[in-house]
Write a protein that holds these residues in place. Structure first.
Motif, PDB file in Angstrom:
ATOM      1  N   LEU A  41      56.185 113.883 -46.361  1.00 59.21           N
ATOM      2  CA  LEU A  41      57.051 113.734 -47.581  1.00 59.21           C
ATOM      3  C   LEU A  41      57.041 112.435 -48.266  1.00 59.21           C
ATOM      4  CD1 LEU A  41      59.874 115.832 -46.214  1.00 59.21           C
ATOM      5  CD2 LEU A  41      57.994 116.499 -47.571  1.00 59.21           C
ATOM      6  N   ALA A  42      57.033 112.478 -49.605  1.00 56.11           N
ATOM      7  CA  ALA A  42      57.497 111.387 -50.474  1.00 56.11           C
ATOM      8  C   ALA A  42      58.754 111.601 -50.893  1.00 56.11           C
ATOM      9  CB  ALA A  42      56.282 111.342 -51.600  1.00 56.11           C
ATOM     10  N   VAL A  43      59.364 110.735 -51.906  1.00 55.74           N
ATOM     11  CA  VAL A  43      60.795 111.043 -52.326  1.00 55.74           C
ATOM     12  C   VAL A  43      61.035 112.240 -52.758  1.00 55.74           C
ATOM     13  CG1 VAL A  43      62.473 110.117 -54.110  1.00 55.74           C
ATOM     14  CG2 VAL A  43      61.016 108.428 -53.006  1.00 55.74           C
ATOM     15  N   HIS A  44      60.003 113.031 -53.578  1.00 55.44           N
ATOM     16  CA  HIS A  44      60.371 114.339 -54.054  1.00 55.44           C
ATOM     17  C   HIS A  44      60.536 115.233 -52.915  1.00 55.44           C
ATOM     18  CE1 HIS A  44      58.698 118.274 -55.612  1.00 55.44           C
ATOM     19  NE2 HIS A  44      59.812 118.218 -55.986  1.00 55.44           N
ATOM     20  N   GLY A  45      59.657 115.239 -51.833  1.00 58.27           N
ATOM     21  CA  GLY A  45      59.784 116.191 -50.664  1.00 58.27           C
ATOM     22  C   GLY A  45      61.211 116.026 -49.970  1.00 58.27           C
ATOM     23  N   VAL A  46      61.641 114.597 -49.842  1.00 65.04           N
ATOM     24  CA  VAL A  46      62.975 114.418 -49.068  1.00 65.04           C
ATOM     25  C   VAL A  46      64.032 115.042 -50.079  1.00 65.04           C
ATOM     26  CG1 VAL A  46      64.844 112.689 -48.533  1.00 65.04           C
ATOM     27  CG2 VAL A  46      62.101 112.494 -48.201  1.00 65.04           C
ATOM     28  N   MET A  47      64.011 114.869 -51.344  1.00 67.16           N
ATOM     29  CA  MET A  47      64.983 115.483 -52.318  1.00 67.16           C
ATOM     30  C   MET A  47      65.084 116.743 -52.322  1.00 67.16           C
ATOM     31  SD  MET A  47      66.596 112.621 -53.070  1.00 67.16           S
ATOM     32  CE  MET A  47      67.694 113.010 -54.178  1.00 67.16           C
ATOM     33  N   THR A  48      64.063 117.362 -51.907  1.00 68.08           N
ATOM     34  CA  THR A  48      64.149 119.057 -51.990  1.00 68.08           C
ATOM     35  C   THR A  48      64.793 119.512 -51.037  1.00 68.08           C
ATOM     36  OG1 THR A  48      61.967 119.262 -50.723  1.00 68.08           O
ATOM     37  CG2 THR A  48      61.688 119.276 -53.057  1.00 68.08           C
ATOM     38  N   GLY A  49      65.166 118.851 -50.032  1.00 68.61           N
ATOM     39  CA  GLY A  49      66.013 119.137 -48.725  1.00 68.61           C
ATOM     40  C   GLY A  49      67.283 118.362 -49.047  1.00 68.61           C
ATOM     41  N   PHE A  50      67.341 117.461 -49.748  1.00 70.62           N
ATOM     42  CA  PHE A  50      68.631 116.980 -49.948  1.00 70.62           C
ATOM     43  C   PHE A  50      69.529 117.764 -50.810  1.00 70.62           C
ATOM     44  CE2 PHE A  50      71.297 114.164 -52.937  1.00 70.62           C
ATOM     45  CZ  PHE A  50      72.117 113.726 -51.965  1.00 70.62           C
ATOM     46  N   GLY A 168      47.661 123.791 -49.027  1.00 70.51           N
ATOM     47  CA  GLY A 168      47.809 123.267 -50.488  1.00 70.51           C
ATOM     48  C   GLY A 168      48.321 123.929 -51.355  1.00 70.51           C
ATOM     49  N   LEU A 169      49.761 124.150 -51.310  1.00 69.77           N
ATOM     50  CA  LEU A 169      50.629 124.928 -52.096  1.00 69.77           C
ATOM     51  C   LEU A 169      51.581 124.275 -52.751  1.00 69.77           C
ATOM     52  CD1 LEU A 169      51.551 128.079 -49.914  1.00 69.77           C
ATOM     53  CD2 LEU A 169      49.631 128.062 -51.502  1.00 69.77           C
ATOM     54  N   GLY A 170      51.488 122.902 -52.816  1.00 67.90           N
ATOM     55  CA  GLY A 170      52.538 122.087 -53.361  1.00 67.90           C
ATOM     56  C   GLY A 170      53.962 122.286 -52.918  1.00 67.90           C
ATOM     57  N   CYS A 171      54.656 121.145 -53.168  1.00 67.33           N
ATOM     58  CA  CYS A 171      56.152 120.955 -52.439  1.00 67.33           C
ATOM     59  C   CYS A 171      57.127 121.592 -53.343  1.00 67.33           C
ATOM     60  CB  CYS A 171      56.297 119.428 -52.511  1.00 67.33           C
ATOM     61  SG  CYS A 171      57.890 118.992 -51.579  1.00 67.33           S
ATOM     62  N   PRO A 172      57.973 122.398 -52.867  1.00 63.53           N
ATOM     63  CA  PRO A 172      58.353 122.539 -51.372  1.00 63.53           C
ATOM     64  C   PRO A 172      57.649 123.884 -50.927  1.00 63.53           C
ATOM     65  CG  PRO A 172      60.186 123.510 -52.856  1.00 63.53           C
ATOM     66  CD  PRO A 172      59.007 122.898 -53.839  1.00 63.53           C
ATOM     67  N   ARG A 173      56.875 124.645 -51.659  1.00 65.31           N
ATOM     68  CA  ARG A 173      56.550 126.082 -51.435  1.00 65.31           C
ATOM     69  C   ARG A 173      55.604 125.865 -49.938  1.00 65.31           C
ATOM     70  NH1 ARG A 173      55.510 126.610 -57.028  1.00 65.31           N
ATOM     71  NH2 ARG A 173      57.001 128.070 -57.895  1.00 65.31           N
ATOM     72  N   GLN A 174      54.957 124.721 -50.031  1.00 65.74           N
ATOM     73  CA  GLN A 174      54.072 124.764 -48.634  1.00 65.74           C
ATOM     74  C   GLN A 174      54.953 124.360 -47.486  1.00 65.74           C
ATOM     75  OE1 GLN A 174      51.391 121.500 -49.867  1.00 65.74           O
ATOM     76  NE2 GLN A 174      52.799 119.858 -49.719  1.00 65.74           N
ATOM     77  N   GLU A 175      56.121 123.697 -47.469  1.00 64.12           N
ATOM     78  CA  GLU A 175      56.836 123.467 -46.556  1.00 64.12           C
ATOM     79  C   GLU A 175      57.578 124.509 -45.872  1.00 64.12           C
ATOM     80  OE1 GLU A 175      55.579 119.657 -47.829  1.00 64.12           O
ATOM     81  OE2 GLU A 175      56.760 121.073 -48.890  1.00 64.12           O
ATOM     82  N   THR A 176      57.933 125.304 -47.208  1.00 67.13           N
ATOM     83  CA  THR A 176      58.479 126.749 -46.549  1.00 67.13           C
ATOM     84  C   THR A 176      57.341 127.661 -45.991  1.00 67.13           C
ATOM     85  OG1 THR A 176      59.979 126.479 -48.511  1.00 67.13           O
ATOM     86  CG2 THR A 176      59.462 129.008 -47.731  1.00 67.13           C
ATOM     87  N   TRP A 177      56.180 127.736 -46.594  1.00 64.48           N
ATOM     88  CA  TRP A 177      55.097 128.272 -45.857  1.00 64.48           C
ATOM     89  C   TRP A 177      54.920 127.934 -44.423  1.00 64.48           C
ATOM     90  CZ3 TRP A 177      50.311 128.951 -43.540  1.00 64.48           C
ATOM     91  CH2 TRP A 177      49.647 130.001 -43.706  1.00 64.48           C
ATOM     92  N   ALA A 178      54.674 126.511 -44.081  1.00 65.03           N
ATOM     93  CA  ALA A 178      54.521 126.104 -42.795  1.00 65.03           C
ATOM     94  C   ALA A 178      55.697 126.572 -41.833  1.00 65.03           C
ATOM     95  CB  ALA A 178      54.475 124.492 -42.832  1.00 65.03           C
ATOM     96  N   ILE A 264      63.003 134.517 -45.790  1.00 64.12           N
ATOM     97  CA  ILE A 264      61.734 134.653 -45.780  1.00 64.12           C
ATOM     98  C   ILE A 264      61.003 134.677 -47.216  1.00 64.12           C
ATOM     99  CG2 ILE A 264      59.463 135.888 -45.257  1.00 64.12           C
ATOM    100  CD1 ILE A 264      60.840 134.622 -42.964  1.00 64.12           C
ATOM    101  N   GLU A 265      60.416 133.596 -47.870  1.00 66.99           N
ATOM    102  CA  GLU A 265      59.875 133.461 -49.161  1.00 66.99           C
ATOM    103  C   GLU A 265      58.812 134.169 -49.235  1.00 66.99           C
ATOM    104  OE1 GLU A 265      61.684 132.410 -51.538  1.00 66.99           O
ATOM    105  OE2 GLU A 265      63.529 131.814 -50.505  1.00 66.99           O
ATOM    106  N   SER A 266      57.609 133.892 -48.508  1.00 67.91           N
ATOM    107  CA  SER A 266      56.276 134.559 -48.362  1.00 67.91           C
ATOM    108  C   SER A 266      55.588 134.054 -49.523  1.00 67.91           C
ATOM    109  CB  SER A 266      56.551 135.960 -48.209  1.00 67.91           C
ATOM    110  OG  SER A 266      57.297 136.361 -46.730  1.00 67.91           O
ATOM    111  N   TYR A 267      55.620 133.041 -50.314  1.00 67.75           N
ATOM    112  CA  TYR A 267      55.022 132.644 -51.099  1.00 67.75           C
ATOM    113  C   TYR A 267      53.580 132.359 -50.801  1.00 67.75           C
ATOM    114  CZ  TYR A 267      53.633 130.255 -55.680  1.00 67.75           C
ATOM    115  OH  TYR A 267      53.103 130.130 -56.896  1.00 67.75           O
ATOM    116  N   GLY A 268      52.606 132.803 -51.648  1.00 68.63           N
ATOM    117  CA  GLY A 268      51.449 132.546 -51.260  1.00 68.63           C
ATOM    118  C   GLY A 268      50.457 132.332 -52.295  1.00 68.63           C
TER     119      GLY A 268
END
Length: 268
Positions: A41-50, A168-178, A264-268
């Motif tokens: 996570l970079a700043v953008h990734g942290v802020m998606t959770g914030f 490689g789905l991009g943030c935050p979709r890939q974290e949701t997928w993981a 469950i978002e189930s984005y793929g």
């Protein structure tokens, strides 16, 4: 090898580790075939959770979240005196894990991005690591998957025999997928985002001096101003302001953990 545990940065648990520790943990989980979800996570990734308490629980439910961005590494130093020698940059972590997998005969499944990007990525991986086993390659559908599609994807990955998924789905979709797939697959999942484009050669990386100075965001903003200006002009100042509040003790950011009610978002 450095592993100093995890620390709350604006309510998101960031692990104070170095590359060696992260790679060792991932390779061990891959060899033993057990669940191990990873994000950088970079700043953008942290802020998606914030900004999203539901997503914060997902992020804090991952097994390893490394400081991808220099400002995140600096926050560990400012807030907790955890002075890491370097950040754990997702694209570099991707290469180090791929190299270790190649040496140990472990295989990967590449999931996400576009077919043309994956073709270039596979070609470059084979050139860099001729012994690397690529068990499967599958592009994103760029939409939410149906339950049937979701289960079929799980079966395809399992049937491939892969020891890990590079995602490689991009943030935050890939974290949701993981988070959603971690216990369905029971192998490591590495949410590596832009690493697919960087290592495929379809997106240029910032010069090293800009990366070291924490200015990678500026380089990317110049590359894609229409897409990224809102992200960086809003999120970066908001991040710094709240880090200051946390540093001064004026706000407490207690990490929230998964409660089993995440949708469950189930984005793929």
């Amino acid at each position: 090898m450095i592993n100093k545990g995890k620390y709350s940065v604006l309510g998101i648990n960031i692990h104070a580790v170095d590359y060696e520790s992260a790679v060792k943990s991932i390779v061990s989980a891959a060899a033993e075939r057990h669940s191990y979800s990873v994000s950088a996570l970079a700043v953008h990734g942290v802020m998606t959770g914030f900004l999203d308490s539901l997503h914060a629980r997902r992020l804090n439910g991952l097994d390893l979240v490394v400081p991808d961005g220099q400002p995140v590494r600096w926050a560990l130093s400012w807030l907790y005196n955890q002075k890491l020698p370097d950040r754990v940059y997702g694209p570099n972590l991707t290469l180090k894990v791929a190299e270790s997998f190649a040496k140990q005969g472990l295989s990967i499944y590449l999931y996400g991005s576009k077919p043309e990007t994956l073709d270039k990525l596979v070609a470059n991986f084979k050139q860099l690591y001729p012994e690397l086993k690529i068990a499967g390659v599958e592009p994103s559908k760029f939409r939410k998957l149906t339950e049937k599609e979701r289960l079929e994807l799980v079966e395809r990955i399992k049937a491939s025999g892969a020891n890990a998924v590079f995602l490689g789905l991009g943030c935050p979709r890939q974290e949701t997928w993981a988070y959603e797939y971690r216990n369905l697959l029971n192998i490591p999942i590495l949410a590596v985002g832009a690493a697919f484009d960087f290592h495929a050669g379809t997106l240029p990386q910032a010069p090293v001096w800009m990366q070291n100075a924490g200015l990678e965001w500026l380089y990317r903003l110049v590359q894609e101003p229409n897409r990224l200006w809102k992200r960086y002009m809003y999120l970066n100042p908001l991040y710094l302001w709240n880090i200051l509040l946390q540093y001064l003790g004026w706000r407490k950011f207690v990490p929230t953990m998964p409660n089993g009610k995440e949708t469950i978002e189930s984005y793929g």
